[in-house]
Design an enzyme around this catalytic site. Structure first.
Site, PDB file in Angstrom:
ATOM      1  N   CYS A  36       0.796  -1.229   0.000  1.00 12.43           N
ATOM      2  CA  CYS A  36       0.000   0.000   0.000  1.00 12.43           C
ATOM      3  C   CYS A  36       0.828   1.279   0.000  1.00 12.43           C
ATOM      4  O   CYS A  36       0.269   2.363  -0.160  1.00 12.43           O
ATOM      5  CB  CYS A  36      -0.894   0.012   1.236  1.00 12.43           C
ATOM      6  N   ASP A  38       2.310   2.620   2.557  1.00 11.23           N
ATOM      7  CA  ASP A  38       2.393   3.230   3.883  1.00 11.23           C
ATOM      8  C   ASP A  38       3.783   2.997   4.467  1.00 11.23           C
ATOM      9  O   ASP A  38       4.469   2.045   4.101  1.00 11.23           O
ATOM     10  CB  ASP A  38       1.334   2.625   4.815  1.00 11.23           C
ATOM     11  N   CYS A  61      -2.106   3.665   7.618  1.00  9.64           N
ATOM     12  CA  CYS A  61      -3.487   3.395   7.994  1.00  9.64           C
ATOM     13  C   CYS A  61      -3.619   3.114   9.493  1.00  9.64           C
ATOM     14  O   CYS A  61      -2.630   2.920  10.203  1.00  9.64           O
ATOM     15  CB  CYS A  61      -3.997   2.202   7.213  1.00  9.64           C
ATOM     16  N   CYS A 105      -0.630  -4.975   7.381  1.00 14.58           N
ATOM     17  CA  CYS A 105      -0.251  -3.774   8.138  1.00 14.58           C
ATOM     18  C   CYS A 105       0.620  -4.143   9.336  1.00 14.58           C
ATOM     19  O   CYS A 105       1.478  -3.356   9.755  1.00 14.58           O
ATOM     20  CB  CYS A 105      -1.488  -3.018   8.604  1.00 14.58           C
TER      21      CYS A 105
HETATM   22 FE1  FES Z   1      -1.060   0.254   4.433  1.00 16.25          FE
HETATM   23 FE2  FES Z   1      -2.321  -0.719   6.442  1.00 16.25          FE
HETATM   24  S1  FES Z   1      -3.138  -0.241   4.488  1.00 16.25           S
HETATM   25  S2  FES Z   1      -0.209  -0.435   6.274  1.00 16.25           S
END
Ligand code: FES
Length: 144
Positions: A36, A38, A61, A105
Site C-alpha cells: 500500500c 504506507d 493506515c 499492516c
Molecule cells: Fe497500508 Fe495498512 S493499508 S499499512
C-alpha cells in the site's frame, strides 16, 4: 471473514502508545509496505542487549498505527532475541485480530522493528540468529 475493527485496535489507533522519535537512538528502521505504500519508522534504545525504549512514527493506515503501537509496547523490556521472535501472528493476536485485508499492516510494523535492530547490529558489529537472512530493503511475506 473478519472485516471489523475491535476495541483494542480502535484504542491503539485513537491513543497510540510510543509515538515519536528517540534522540540518539541506538537503532532506526524504516519500511514502506509494498502492498500500500504506507511507511513506518521505528527507533530503539538498547542496553545490554535489552530494548529499554521504543518509539515509532507511522505514515499510514489505522491498522499500521495500532500494530506499531502494540508491537512497541510488546518489545519494551525484552531482549533483542525475544523481540526478533515476535511474529506478525502475535501482533495481530495481541490486537485481538485484524480484518483479513489488514494483516499486511502488521508486517509493516514488524519489518520496521527488525530493521531498527538490524541497524543497531550493523552499528555495533553484533550478530543475532533472528536476523539471519534478513534484508531491510527486501519485502516480506505476511504469513509469519
Ligand atoms: Fe497500508 Fe495498512 S493499508 S499499512
Amino acid at each position: 471473514m473478519n472485516n471489523m475493527y475491535n476495541e483494542i485496535v480502535m484504542d491503539h489507533f485513537m491513543n497510540p502508545r510510543n509515538v515519536g522519535e528517540i534522540e540518539n537512538a541506538d537503532g532506526i528502521g524504516m519500511y514502506g509496505s509494498p502492498v500500500c505504500g504506507d511507511m513506518t519508522s521505528v527507533y530503539i534504545k538498547v542496553d545490554n542487549d535489552r530494548i529499554t525504549d521504543a518509539k515509532f512514527k507511522t505514515f499510514g493506515c489505522g491498522s499500521a498505527i495500532a500494530s506499531s503501537s502494540i508491537a512497541t509496547e510488546l518489545m519494551k523490556g525484552k531482549t533483542i532475541d525475544e523481540v526478533l521472535a515476535i511474529t506478525t501472528k502475535q501482533i495481530v493476536s495481541e490486537l485481538g485480530g485484524l480484518p483479513d485485508a489488514k494483516v499486511h499492516c502488521s508486517v509493516l510494523a514488524r519489518h520496521a522493528i527488525k530493521s531498527a535492530i538490524y541497524d543497531y547490529a550493523q552499528k555495533t558489529g553484533k550478530t543475532y540468529a533472528g536476523l539471519a537472512g534478513f534484508n531491510p530493503d527486501a519485502d516480506e511475506d505476511d504469513d509469519e
